[in-house]
Design a protein around this motif. Structure first.
Motif, PDB file in Angstrom:
ATOM      1  N   ALA A  82       0.843  -1.197   0.000  1.00  9.34           N
ATOM      2  CA  ALA A  82       0.000   0.000   0.000  1.00  9.34           C
ATOM      3  C   ALA A  82       0.877   1.245   0.000  1.00  9.34           C
ATOM      4  O   ALA A  82       2.056   1.198   0.341  1.00  9.34           O
ATOM      5  CB  ALA A  82      -0.915   0.006   1.223  1.00  9.34           C
ATOM      6  N   VAL A  83       0.277   2.351  -0.407  1.00  7.30           N
ATOM      7  CA  VAL A  83       0.946   3.641  -0.340  1.00  7.30           C
ATOM      8  C   VAL A  83       0.109   4.568   0.526  1.00  7.30           C
ATOM      9  O   VAL A  83      -1.114   4.453   0.573  1.00  7.30           O
ATOM     10  CB  VAL A  83       1.161   4.260  -1.745  1.00  7.30           C
ATOM     11  CG1 VAL A  83       2.122   3.434  -2.564  1.00  7.30           C
ATOM     12  CG2 VAL A  83      -0.155   4.421  -2.480  1.00  7.30           C
ATOM     13  N   GLY A  84       0.752   5.469   1.245  1.00  6.21           N
ATOM     14  CA  GLY A  84       0.052   6.420   2.097  1.00  6.21           C
ATOM     15  C   GLY A  84      -0.286   7.679   1.326  1.00  6.21           C
ATOM     16  O   GLY A  84       0.566   8.234   0.639  1.00  6.21           O
ATOM     17  N   VAL A  85      -1.534   8.121   1.424  1.00  3.77           N
ATOM     18  CA  VAL A  85      -1.983   9.302   0.694  1.00  3.77           C
ATOM     19  C   VAL A  85      -2.747  10.216   1.651  1.00  3.77           C
ATOM     20  O   VAL A  85      -3.714   9.781   2.276  1.00  3.77           O
ATOM     21  CB  VAL A  85      -2.906   8.911  -0.484  1.00  3.77           C
ATOM     22  CG1 VAL A  85      -3.381  10.136  -1.228  1.00  3.77           C
ATOM     23  CG2 VAL A  85      -2.212   7.951  -1.417  1.00  3.77           C
ATOM     24  N   PRO A  86      -2.323  11.485   1.761  1.00  6.21           N
ATOM     25  CA  PRO A  86      -3.108  12.431   2.563  1.00  6.21           C
ATOM     26  C   PRO A  86      -4.294  12.929   1.744  1.00  6.21           C
ATOM     27  O   PRO A  86      -4.153  13.270   0.570  1.00  6.21           O
ATOM     28  CB  PRO A  86      -2.121  13.563   2.851  1.00  6.21           C
ATOM     29  CG  PRO A  86      -1.128  13.491   1.748  1.00  6.21           C
ATOM     30  CD  PRO A  86      -1.073  12.066   1.291  1.00  6.21           C
ATOM     31  N   ILE A  87      -5.470  12.953   2.355  1.00  2.62           N
ATOM     32  CA  ILE A  87      -6.700  13.368   1.674  1.00  2.62           C
ATOM     33  C   ILE A  87      -7.362  14.462   2.510  1.00  2.62           C
ATOM     34  O   ILE A  87      -7.632  14.270   3.687  1.00  2.62           O
ATOM     35  CB  ILE A  87      -7.675  12.178   1.521  1.00  2.62           C
ATOM     36  CG1 ILE A  87      -7.048  11.047   0.718  1.00  2.62           C
ATOM     37  CG2 ILE A  87      -8.995  12.637   0.921  1.00  2.62           C
ATOM     38  CD1 ILE A  87      -6.844  11.351  -0.749  1.00  2.62           C
ATOM     39  N   ARG A  88      -7.634  15.596   1.868  1.00  4.21           N
ATOM     40  CA  ARG A  88      -8.384  16.675   2.530  1.00  4.21           C
ATOM     41  C   ARG A  88      -9.841  16.525   2.152  1.00  4.21           C
ATOM     42  O   ARG A  88     -10.182  16.467   0.972  1.00  4.21           O
ATOM     43  CB  ARG A  88      -7.883  18.039   2.101  1.00  4.21           C
ATOM     44  CG  ARG A  88      -6.534  18.324   2.662  1.00  4.21           C
ATOM     45  CD  ARG A  88      -6.081  19.705   2.322  1.00  4.21           C
ATOM     46  NE  ARG A  88      -4.707  19.812   2.727  1.00  4.21           N
ATOM     47  CZ  ARG A  88      -4.214  20.864   3.332  1.00  4.21           C
ATOM     48  NH1 ARG A  88      -4.978  21.887   3.569  1.00  4.21           N
ATOM     49  NH2 ARG A  88      -2.966  20.895   3.688  1.00  4.21           N
ATOM     50  N   LEU A  89     -10.687  16.454   3.155  1.00  3.26           N
ATOM     51  CA  LEU A  89     -12.103  16.225   2.923  1.00  3.26           C
ATOM     52  C   LEU A  89     -12.840  17.537   2.687  1.00  3.26           C
ATOM     53  O   LEU A  89     -12.486  18.578   3.237  1.00  3.26           O
ATOM     54  CB  LEU A  89     -12.723  15.507   4.117  1.00  3.26           C
ATOM     55  CG  LEU A  89     -12.138  14.135   4.445  1.00  3.26           C
ATOM     56  CD1 LEU A  89     -12.839  13.549   5.653  1.00  3.26           C
ATOM     57  CD2 LEU A  89     -12.254  13.201   3.257  1.00  3.26           C
ATOM     58  N   ALA A  90     -13.909  17.453   1.869  1.00  4.06           N
ATOM     59  CA  ALA A  90     -14.752  18.622   1.634  1.00  4.06           C
ATOM     60  C   ALA A  90     -15.474  19.012   2.912  1.00  4.06           C
ATOM     61  O   ALA A  90     -15.751  20.179   3.144  1.00  4.06           O
ATOM     62  CB  ALA A  90     -15.756  18.328   0.516  1.00  4.06           C
ATOM     63  N   GLU A  91     -15.771  18.038   3.757  1.00 11.19           N
ATOM     64  CA  GLU A  91     -16.451  18.283   5.034  1.00 11.19           C
ATOM     65  C   GLU A  91     -15.546  17.805   6.165  1.00 11.19           C
ATOM     66  O   GLU A  91     -15.579  16.636   6.547  1.00 11.19           O
ATOM     67  CB  GLU A  91     -17.788  17.548   5.071  1.00 11.19           C
ATOM     68  CG  GLU A  91     -18.606  17.817   6.305  1.00 11.19           C
ATOM     69  CD  GLU A  91     -18.867  19.294   6.536  1.00 11.19           C
ATOM     70  OE1 GLU A  91     -18.593  19.759   7.658  1.00 11.19           O
ATOM     71  OE2 GLU A  91     -19.316  19.980   5.612  1.00 11.19           O
ATOM     72  N   PRO A  92     -14.694  18.708   6.724  1.00  9.89           N
ATOM     73  CA  PRO A  92     -13.750  18.289   7.761  1.00  9.89           C
ATOM     74  C   PRO A  92     -14.405  17.764   9.029  1.00  9.89           C
ATOM     75  O   PRO A  92     -13.758  17.109   9.831  1.00  9.89           O
ATOM     76  CB  PRO A  92     -12.943  19.548   8.053  1.00  9.89           C
ATOM     77  CG  PRO A  92     -13.289  20.542   7.017  1.00  9.89           C
ATOM     78  CD  PRO A  92     -14.549  20.108   6.365  1.00  9.89           C
TER      79      PRO A  92
END
Length: 169
Positions: A82-92
């Motif tokens: 697996a690879v780590g990916v930071p995701i910013r959510l539209a609804e924090p």
């Protein structure tokens, strides 16, 4: 001998508020950034829970490394392949309900598209870390373990695309 005039109540209140804010700022700046989190209340004194272990010390079914793993702050180790990916959510606000080890479905709405056209990018993605859950400045994000193909799709979306999650049980 005449006493100088006494300060008004509003002046004293302002001075007390300024002193309290300066004290709070000094306390925040004195806290080292690498401080470990407070120990879990359910853990026995002196014991350290490993990130892949449950309350009884056994490795969880999602590929935990068991009690022999080195302790980490609150992040889980990246699973093999697996690879780590930071995701910013539209609804924090959704960050308040997820914790490291949770499973989520990652959805994406392309820029300018209606919310009804959300694409499922990654079913049952493992949450490795939740960064800045209480932040209001937009710096909060999820750190997810995705397959390389899923990560490629998530990173390759056009600017302005919005991400959402569905929390799994």
């Amino acid at each position: 001998m005449r006493w100088p005039h006494r300060p008004r109540r509003s002046t004293l209140l302002r001075a007390a508020l300024v002193a309290a804010l300066i004290g709070l700022a000094a306390a925040v700046l004195q806290t080292p950034s690498g401080c470990p989190p407070a120990p879990d209340a359910s853990a026995s004194p002196g014991s350290v829970a490993s990130p892949g272990s449950g309350p009884d010390g056994d490795a969880d079914r999602d590929g935990g490394t068991g009690p022999s793993a080195p302790p980490a702050a609150a992040t889980l180790p990246l699973p093999d392949g697996a690879v780590g990916v930071p995701i910013r959510l539209a609804e924090p606000a959704a960050l308040a309900v997820v914790r490291p080890g949770s499973r989520v479905d990652l959805l994406a709405v392309p820029a300018g598209g209606p919310a009804a056209e959300a694409d499922l990018l990654a079913p049952r993605a493992l949450v490795l870390d939740v960064v800045g859950a209480g932040a209001v400045d937009g710096s909060s994000a999820l750190y997810l373990a995705l397959s390389p193909e899923q990560a490629h799709r998530a990173v390759g979306l056009p600017e302005g695309s919005r991400f959402a999650i569905v929390v799994r049980g």
